[in-house]
Design a protein around this motif. Sequence first.
Motif, PDB file in Angstrom:
ATOM      1  N   ARG A 172     -67.176 -48.828  68.252  1.00  0.00           N
ATOM      2  CA  ARG A 172     -68.323 -49.264  69.041  1.00  0.00           C
ATOM      3  C   ARG A 172     -69.605 -48.993  68.278  1.00  0.00           C
ATOM      4  N   ARG A 173     -70.475 -49.961  68.256  1.00  0.00           N
ATOM      5  CA  ARG A 173     -71.767 -49.788  67.602  1.00  0.00           C
ATOM      6  C   ARG A 173     -72.860 -50.337  68.505  1.00  0.00           C
ATOM      7  N   LYS A 174     -73.990 -49.648  68.507  1.00  0.00           N
ATOM      8  CA  LYS A 174     -75.085 -50.071  69.366  1.00  0.00           C
ATOM      9  C   LYS A 174     -76.170 -50.771  68.542  1.00  0.00           C
ATOM     10  N   VAL A 175     -76.653 -51.872  69.043  1.00  0.00           N
ATOM     11  CA  VAL A 175     -77.729 -52.597  68.369  1.00  0.00           C
ATOM     12  C   VAL A 175     -78.842 -52.847  69.371  1.00  0.00           C
ATOM     13  N   THR A 176     -80.078 -52.661  68.932  1.00  0.00           N
ATOM     14  CA  THR A 176     -81.204 -52.906  69.828  1.00  0.00           C
ATOM     15  C   THR A 176     -82.016 -54.099  69.346  1.00  0.00           C
ATOM     16  N   PHE A 177     -82.293 -55.011  70.251  1.00  0.00           N
ATOM     17  CA  PHE A 177     -83.106 -56.175  69.940  1.00  0.00           C
ATOM     18  C   PHE A 177     -84.414 -56.067  70.705  1.00  0.00           C
ATOM     19  N   LYS A 178     -85.467 -56.606  70.109  1.00  0.00           N
ATOM     20  CA  LYS A 178     -86.727 -56.656  70.852  1.00  0.00           C
ATOM     21  C   LYS A 178     -86.813 -57.991  71.564  1.00  0.00           C
ATOM     22  N   LEU A 179     -87.169 -57.950  72.844  1.00  0.00           N
ATOM     23  CA  LEU A 179     -87.262 -59.180  73.623  1.00  0.00           C
ATOM     24  C   LEU A 179     -88.694 -59.695  73.628  1.00  0.00           C
ATOM     25  N   TYR A 180     -88.826 -61.015  73.603  1.00  0.00           N
ATOM     26  CA  TYR A 180     -90.140 -61.636  73.715  1.00  0.00           C
ATOM     27  C   TYR A 180     -90.145 -62.569  74.910  1.00  0.00           C
ATOM     28  N   PRO A 181     -90.204 -62.011  76.136  1.00  0.00           N
ATOM     29  CA  PRO A 181     -90.224 -62.879  77.307  1.00  0.00           C
ATOM     30  C   PRO A 181     -91.591 -63.540  77.443  1.00  0.00           C
ATOM     31  N   ASN A 182     -91.622 -64.792  77.950  1.00  0.00           N
ATOM     32  CA  ASN A 182     -92.927 -65.382  78.247  1.00  0.00           C
ATOM     33  C   ASN A 182     -93.424 -64.795  79.562  1.00  0.00           C
ATOM     34  N   ALA A 183     -94.627 -65.214  79.985  1.00  0.00           N
ATOM     35  CA  ALA A 183     -95.250 -64.546  81.132  1.00  0.00           C
ATOM     36  C   ALA A 183     -94.355 -64.595  82.363  1.00  0.00           C
ATOM     37  N   ARG A 184     -93.743 -65.782  82.609  1.00  0.00           N
ATOM     38  CA  ARG A 184     -92.937 -65.913  83.813  1.00  0.00           C
ATOM     39  C   ARG A 184     -91.678 -65.044  83.726  1.00  0.00           C
ATOM     40  N   GLU A 185     -91.066 -65.047  82.533  1.00  0.00           N
ATOM     41  CA  GLU A 185     -89.853 -64.244  82.351  1.00  0.00           C
ATOM     42  C   GLU A 185     -90.151 -62.750  82.490  1.00  0.00           C
ATOM     43  N   ALA A 186     -91.294 -62.339  81.931  1.00  0.00           N
ATOM     44  CA  ALA A 186     -91.662 -60.921  82.007  1.00  0.00           C
ATOM     45  C   ALA A 186     -91.859 -60.507  83.462  1.00  0.00           C
ATOM     46  N   GLU A 187     -92.474 -61.417  84.229  1.00  0.00           N
ATOM     47  CA  GLU A 187     -92.708 -61.136  85.647  1.00  0.00           C
ATOM     48  C   GLU A 187     -91.374 -60.983  86.377  1.00  0.00           C
ATOM     49  N   ARG A 188     -90.425 -61.845  86.000  1.00  0.00           N
ATOM     50  CA  ARG A 188     -89.127 -61.805  86.661  1.00  0.00           C
ATOM     51  C   ARG A 188     -88.363 -60.534  86.277  1.00  0.00           C
ATOM     52  N   LEU A 189     -88.433 -60.164  85.001  1.00  0.00           N
ATOM     53  CA  LEU A 189     -87.780 -58.917  84.582  1.00  0.00           C
ATOM     54  C   LEU A 189     -88.365 -57.731  85.345  1.00  0.00           C
ATOM     55  N   GLY A 225     -94.566 -51.101  78.112  1.00  0.00           N
ATOM     56  CA  GLY A 225     -94.908 -52.492  78.369  1.00  0.00           C
ATOM     57  C   GLY A 225     -94.167 -53.489  77.498  1.00  0.00           C
ATOM     58  N   GLU A 226     -93.245 -53.007  76.666  1.00  0.00           N
ATOM     59  CA  GLU A 226     -92.448 -53.916  75.852  1.00  0.00           C
ATOM     60  C   GLU A 226     -91.001 -53.867  76.314  1.00  0.00           C
ATOM     61  N   TRP A 227     -90.281 -54.959  76.041  1.00  0.00           N
ATOM     62  CA  TRP A 227     -88.902 -55.071  76.540  1.00  0.00           C
ATOM     63  C   TRP A 227     -87.912 -55.029  75.392  1.00  0.00           C
ATOM     64  N   PHE A 228     -86.801 -54.340  75.616  1.00  0.00           N
ATOM     65  CA  PHE A 228     -85.753 -54.261  74.597  1.00  0.00           C
ATOM     66  C   PHE A 228     -84.388 -54.503  75.234  1.00  0.00           C
ATOM     67  N   ALA A 229     -83.489 -55.063  74.442  1.00  0.00           N
ATOM     68  CA  ALA A 229     -82.111 -55.240  74.892  1.00  0.00           C
ATOM     69  C   ALA A 229     -81.224 -54.422  73.974  1.00  0.00           C
ATOM     70  N   SER A 230     -80.522 -53.448  74.548  1.00  0.00           N
ATOM     71  CA  SER A 230     -79.634 -52.619  73.751  1.00  0.00           C
ATOM     72  C   SER A 230     -78.196 -53.046  74.040  1.00  0.00           C
ATOM     73  N   VAL A 231     -77.525 -53.551  73.024  1.00  0.00           N
ATOM     74  CA  VAL A 231     -76.195 -54.131  73.208  1.00  0.00           C
ATOM     75  C   VAL A 231     -75.161 -53.256  72.517  1.00  0.00           C
ATOM     76  N   THR A 232     -74.074 -52.934  73.215  1.00  0.00           N
ATOM     77  CA  THR A 232     -72.957 -52.251  72.567  1.00  0.00           C
ATOM     78  C   THR A 232     -71.977 -53.311  72.086  1.00  0.00           C
ATOM     79  N   LEU A 233     -71.607 -53.228  70.814  1.00  0.00           N
ATOM     80  CA  LEU A 233     -70.678 -54.199  70.243  1.00  0.00           C
ATOM     81  C   LEU A 233     -69.341 -53.542  69.996  1.00  0.00           C
ATOM     82  N   ARG A 234     -68.272 -54.309  70.200  1.00  0.00           N
ATOM     83  CA  ARG A 234     -66.971 -53.836  69.755  1.00  0.00           C
ATOM     84  C   ARG A 234     -66.706 -54.469  68.404  1.00  0.00           C
ATOM     85  N   VAL A 235     -66.580 -53.622  67.380  1.00  0.00           N
ATOM     86  CA  VAL A 235     -66.543 -54.112  66.002  1.00  0.00           C
ATOM     87  C   VAL A 235     -65.215 -53.715  65.370  1.00  0.00           C
TER      88      VAL A 235
END
Length: 425
Positions: free
Chosen positions: A3-20, A169-179
């Motif tokens: 298992r390995r963890k990877v973090t991505f930075k999200l760039y939601p637009n205004a509407r998406e950020a509001e929804r998150l 104020g920034e969004w990140f997605a941390s994904v666990t991968l099975r490698v």
Amino acid sequence: MERRKVTFKLYPNAREAERLTAWVRLHCELYNAALQERIETYRKAGKSIGYYDQQNVLPEIKAARPEFVELGSHALQQTLRRLDLAFQAFFRRVKAGQTPGFPRFKASKRFSGFCYPDSAGWKLMQCGKRGGTLRMGSGKEAMSIRLRGQHRFGADAKPNDLTIIRKNGEWFASVTLRVPETACARERIDGQHRGVDFGLADWATFDNGETIANPRWTRNELPRLADLQRQRAKKKKGSVRYKRLTQQAARLHERIANLRREFVHQETSKLVRTCAVIATEELSPKNMSRSARGTVETPGRRVRQKAGLNREILSAAFGMAHQMLSYKAAEAGTRLHLANTRQLKPSQRCAKCWEIVPKTLAQRVHVCPHCGHTAPRDQNSASVVLIDAHTPGTGVAARPKPLARQRAKSKSLTRETPATTTQGV
Ligand SMILES: [Zn+2]
């Protein structure tokens, strides 16, 4: 499979950020409601309810509050599980005789995010080398958020779970991968044997005298941080300006942390890439950075100085370096040798004749009165740990967990006859 963890930075637009943000608020609401329910049931009926009691009510909640449906049932269960974990930790500590704080209600502003425990309800799509999109939700309501980041595990890596995190104020997605294990392997271009001593003057010193300078991120940014805090102290608490300065300070802290992590990643990767054997001391930054405050009856001396030293010790991130070294060494097939500091005393021992040469911290050069060997202090201890790594049957690597009794026994022997030499012969 690893298992390995990877973090991505999200760039939601205004509407998406509001929804998150709205989703985080709903998760937080669920968390607080579940906490409230646990407290009230206990008060009124005198009995406690557990995770499964609360999980079974989720369908009813979704029927009454349709806005919860799109969050996904597994993600909602995960939030309830988070509360359950908080309670487990609380009761475990009560049992152990500690005085923990009771699980708290959280403000949605402070709620860090939510988690999908499996691959349902979201999809990670990589396009190009560094970019991609994250699809969340289902049907017409689904959103595709742009993201940046990459991993080195190739197409065989399967996403396992996802955590959405909000930080400053920034969004990140941390994904666990099975490698697959083969995809984890690191290339090694050389088979050097190196001893390394981590320190503050130089971040790392090698047995051949090479050094890596200490970047001292915290110390360099400290004046800027102090400046922000001074400015903030003049503002009215809770005002717009106060909040803005708070956020700036938080960003600066985050920047320092990012720089530090990046540096340690690069240096440890370089090391395992070129070495077949890496020898270093077993460290415990937690003990090294213990406060000098003492107790009320016996107050410590030079408390401020020690606090400054502690800040530097923590900032140099030796713990992080050790952790990265150990998993990267495993990936590259490098042997990592951790010498037992108490038994070996690398900084007090002569690398030539193996005699103990006592020094204070201020003495930066090792001069041996027995054999005349002279070397910079850190270089000498790097040589000592490397010799320890080459001595079979010794060191912490050979005995991962020495028994408490053995450790106590060897402690009294170390002065004259260290275990490292007597056991090896
Ligand atoms: Zn000597």
